[in-house]
Structure formats: structure tokens, C-alpha cells
Enzyme design. Structure first.
Site, PDB file in Angstrom:
ATOM      1  N   ASP A   1     -20.184   1.619 -13.267  1.00 40.78           N
ATOM      2  CA  ASP A   1     -19.713   1.575 -14.655  1.00 40.78           C
ATOM      3  C   ASP A   1     -18.823   2.780 -14.998  1.00 40.78           C
ATOM      4  OD1 ASP A   1     -22.097   0.115 -14.143  1.00 40.78           O
ATOM      5  OD2 ASP A   1     -22.551  -0.011 -16.279  1.00 40.78           O
TER       6      ASP A   1
ATOM      7  N   GLU B   1     -17.504  -2.300 -17.853  1.00 48.95           N
ATOM      8  CA  GLU B   1     -18.075  -2.675 -19.159  1.00 48.95           C
ATOM      9  C   GLU B   1     -18.082  -1.550 -20.184  1.00 48.95           C
ATOM     10  OE1 GLU B   1     -22.155  -3.534 -19.686  1.00 48.95           O
ATOM     11  OE2 GLU B   1     -22.789  -1.583 -18.966  1.00 48.95           O
ATOM     12  N   ASN B   2     -17.951  -0.284 -19.729  1.00 46.84           N
ATOM     13  CA  ASN B   2     -17.958   0.854 -20.667  1.00 46.84           C
ATOM     14  C   ASN B   2     -16.643   1.617 -20.663  1.00 46.84           C
ATOM     15  OD1 ASN B   2     -20.933   1.032 -19.041  1.00 46.84           O
ATOM     16  ND2 ASN B   2     -20.994   0.729 -21.258  1.00 46.84           N
TER      17      ASN B   2
ATOM     18  N   ASN C   1     -23.666  -6.295 -20.193  1.00 43.61           N
ATOM     19  CA  ASN C   1     -24.051  -6.532 -21.586  1.00 43.61           C
ATOM     20  C   ASN C   1     -23.054  -5.990 -22.608  1.00 43.61           C
ATOM     21  OD1 ASN C   1     -25.238  -4.112 -20.305  1.00 43.61           O
ATOM     22  ND2 ASN C   1     -25.920  -3.623 -22.375  1.00 43.61           N
ATOM     23  N   HIS C   2     -22.168  -5.052 -22.192  1.00 42.65           N
ATOM     24  CA  HIS C   2     -21.178  -4.506 -23.136  1.00 42.65           C
ATOM     25  C   HIS C   2     -19.836  -5.225 -23.091  1.00 42.65           C
ATOM     26  CE1 HIS C   2     -23.506  -1.190 -24.716  1.00 42.65           C
ATOM     27  NE2 HIS C   2     -23.871  -0.854 -23.493  1.00 42.65           N
TER      28      HIS C   2
ATOM     29  N   HIS D   1     -26.262  -6.732 -12.791  1.00 39.32           N
ATOM     30  CA  HIS D   1     -26.241  -5.773 -13.892  1.00 39.32           C
ATOM     31  C   HIS D   1     -27.587  -5.844 -14.606  1.00 39.32           C
ATOM     32  CE1 HIS D   1     -23.801  -3.217 -16.508  1.00 39.32           C
ATOM     33  NE2 HIS D   1     -24.465  -3.729 -17.513  1.00 39.32           N
TER      34      HIS D   1
ATOM     35  N   HIS E   1     -25.455  -0.840 -14.378  1.00 37.31           N
ATOM     36  CA  HIS E   1     -26.022  -0.805 -15.734  1.00 37.31           C
ATOM     37  C   HIS E   1     -26.812   0.461 -16.050  1.00 37.31           C
ATOM     38  CE1 HIS E   1     -27.742  -1.970 -19.595  1.00 37.31           C
ATOM     39  NE2 HIS E   1     -28.953  -1.787 -19.111  1.00 37.31           N
TER      40      HIS E   1
ATOM     41  N   HIS F   1     -26.448   3.495 -14.972  1.00 39.18           N
ATOM     42  CA  HIS F   1     -25.584   4.686 -14.998  1.00 39.18           C
ATOM     43  C   HIS F   1     -26.149   5.860 -14.208  1.00 39.18           C
ATOM     44  CE1 HIS F   1     -23.081   3.429 -18.803  1.00 39.18           C
ATOM     45  NE2 HIS F   1     -23.305   2.431 -17.974  1.00 39.18           N
TER      46      HIS F   1
END
Ligand SMILES: [Fe+2]
Ligand SMILES: [Fe+2]
Length: 276
Positions: free
Chosen positions: A8, A39-40, A67-68, A153, A178, A180
Site C-alpha cells: 500500500d 488504495e491509499n 477497502n479504501h 487485502h 492492508h 501496512h
């Protein structure tokens, strides 16, 4: 065949580090294919079309998410025209975009990439195991694809390990994203699939999961939000894994962690650095 996977990307520091380093890393490792989780990438929350394009131009073949993925609302629209961006495959029927795709690597190989999301301590999506099964059975190793990569994830290491064993022998690699935080359990499972519970984030590790420390710390201490989460802006560590593939079987020969820059100790796959 060599595949580079990066976790991520968190905010500007993680994104910029990867965009600047990716052309050199591809050359240094002789990587034929690159997957990054984006995603981030946009201020810590979601991804924009401009950022996606920058990542692809820098050398990412596929950008996975989680999810983001919808935090930047424009993703709901542009994902339909951007086939290199994947969202978790087990979102409800009718969700925009796609959760899997077959992509051409630099050496001509066909690589199936599947992005799925866990359900333990996460939103209750459709069953990720059945969704992954449909993809790996429809596009089998050495029949439909030369390599199969699954970005799982998920929050719980138990669910991630279960997915690794579920796909063992049917995928080249199952890698977690996910949390991190990189895990130290990279291994080749008994059926020949490379596995790691989490590849870690590309971001500033002087942080709470890539976010500036004060707000998360204050929420733990007082339970009262006092501001927004902002990505930490110190030097990023580029975090991921390198996977060496047995071209005859499509299964993994080796997996090793990559950590470059920032606060974590530097680690690189030695099997890619030794001179022939
Ligand atoms: Fe993330
Ligand atoms: Fe996530």
C-alpha cells in the site's frame, strides 16, 4: 520470470518514492511484471486517475486496491475505463470495475492478477475464497495463465494464511496487503505457492500506519476525534517482495522481502542481485 510486488502506497511520500524508484528497481531486479497496491495513494485515502496514470507510466503493470478504493469518488467512474486498476473481486454484484484481469508481462507471459478482500474485522463482503476459486479454476496455471498472483487485502493473519493454503499449488503467489506492516513469514508453501501475510506499506514508518502520529494517538487516549488523519511526510520506506517463478510450472522458486529507504533496515532479494 521475476515479479516485483509493492504494498500500500500511503500519501505523497509513499507515492513519490515509488514513482521515482520504480524505473530503477525494474532494471536493477530485471523484473518482468510489477504489482502495486494503490488504495491509499491519494492523501492516504483512495486513488485518482492522475495518480493511477503516473504509477502505470512509472512501470506498474497492475494497481490493486482494497477497502479504501472508493475514498476518491472519481474512482467509481474511471475504474470502468482503467483496466489496470483492480478492486476487490468479492464486492457485491453490480459494483463498478473488476477484481481480476489477465495481463501481459515484459517477457510475453500472461499473468492473472486477482484482488480479494478479507471479512474478519472488515466489511462483510461476499466470500473471498469462493471468488478466488472461480478465478483460479477458470484460468489455471500453465493453461490459462503463466503466473497467478493474488493480493489478499485483509486484516487477520489467520484469514490470510487460510487463503494461502486454499490457493496453494493453484497460484504462483498469495500476498497480503492492508495492515501496512511487513510480516517476516515469507515462504514457499508445500504446494509451491509463494506466500507472505503482509508485504507492508510504502510510506513513512515514523507514523501510525503511515498517518501522522498525533491524531491516532489522541484518539487512543481520549476516544475523541480532534482532526483528520493526515499522511506522515517523512522519508518513505519502499516495502514489498520479489518473487522468482519457475517458468516450467508457474509456481514459485523463491520469495524475498524488499525494504528500501526511510527508517527500516534495507533488505533486497539476494537471488536477484548476485551476478550470473
Ligand atoms: Fe492500505
Ligand atoms: Fe486497506
Amino acid at each position: 520470470m521475476r515479479v516485483l510486488i509493492l504494498g500500500d502506497l500511503v500519501g505523497r511520500t509513499g507515492r513519490t518514492a515509488v514513482i521515482e524508484a520504480l524505473p530503477d528497481l525494474r532494471a536493477r531486479y530485471g523484473a518482468h511484471f510489477v504489482v502495486v497496491n494503490g488504495e491509499n495513494a491519494a492523501g492516504g485515502f483512495g486513488i485518482t486517475e492522475d495518480i493511477l496514470t503516473e504509477l502505470i507510466d512509472a512501470g506498474a503493470d497492475v494497481v490493486t486496491s482494497g477497502n479504501h478504493v472508493w475514498d476518491q469518488r472519481e474512482a467509481l467512474v474511471f475504474i470502468e475505463r482503467q483496466e489496470r486498476l483492480l478492486r476487490p473481486i468479492n464486492y457485491p454484484k453490480g459494483t463498478p470495475g473488476r477484481g481480476a484481469g489477465l495481463f501481459k508481462a515484459a517477457n510475453g507471459a500472461d499473468v492473472l492478477v486477482v484482488n480479494a478482500q478479507g471479512r474478519v474485522f472488515m466489511p462483510d463482503l461476499d466470500d473471498p475464497f469462493r471468488a478466488v476459486e472461480r478465478e483460479v479454476e477458470a484460468c489455471k496455471l500453465k493453461q490459462g495463465a503463466d503466473a497467478v498472483f493474488i493480493d489478499f487485502h485483509a486484516e487477520a493473519t489467520s484469514e490470510k494464511q487460510a487463503m494461502g493454503h486454499f490457493a496453494d499449488g493453484r497460484a504462483t503467489c498469495v500476498f497480503g496487503t492492508h495492515t501496512h506492516v511487513p510480516t517476516a513469514d515469507e515462504q514457499i508453501l508445500s504446494g509451491g505457492t509463494a506466500y507472505i501475510s503482509d508485504v507492508g506499506m510504502c510510506g513513512d514508518y515514523d507514523s501510525v500506519l503511515g498517518m501522522e502520529k498525533d491524531e491516532p494517538l489522541s484518539r487512543f487516549l481520549t476516544k475523541i476525534p480532534t482532526g483528520r488523519f493526515q499522511p506522515a511526510l517523512g522519508e518513505a520506506t519502499i516495502c514489498g517482495v520479489g518473487v522468482e517463478i519457475d517458468d516450467a510450472t508457474g509456481l514459485a522458486k523463491a520469495i524475498a522481502p524488499i525494504r528500501i529507504g526511510g527508517r527500516l533496515s534495507r533488505i533486497e532479494p539476494q537471488f536477484w542481485l548476485t551476478q550470473p
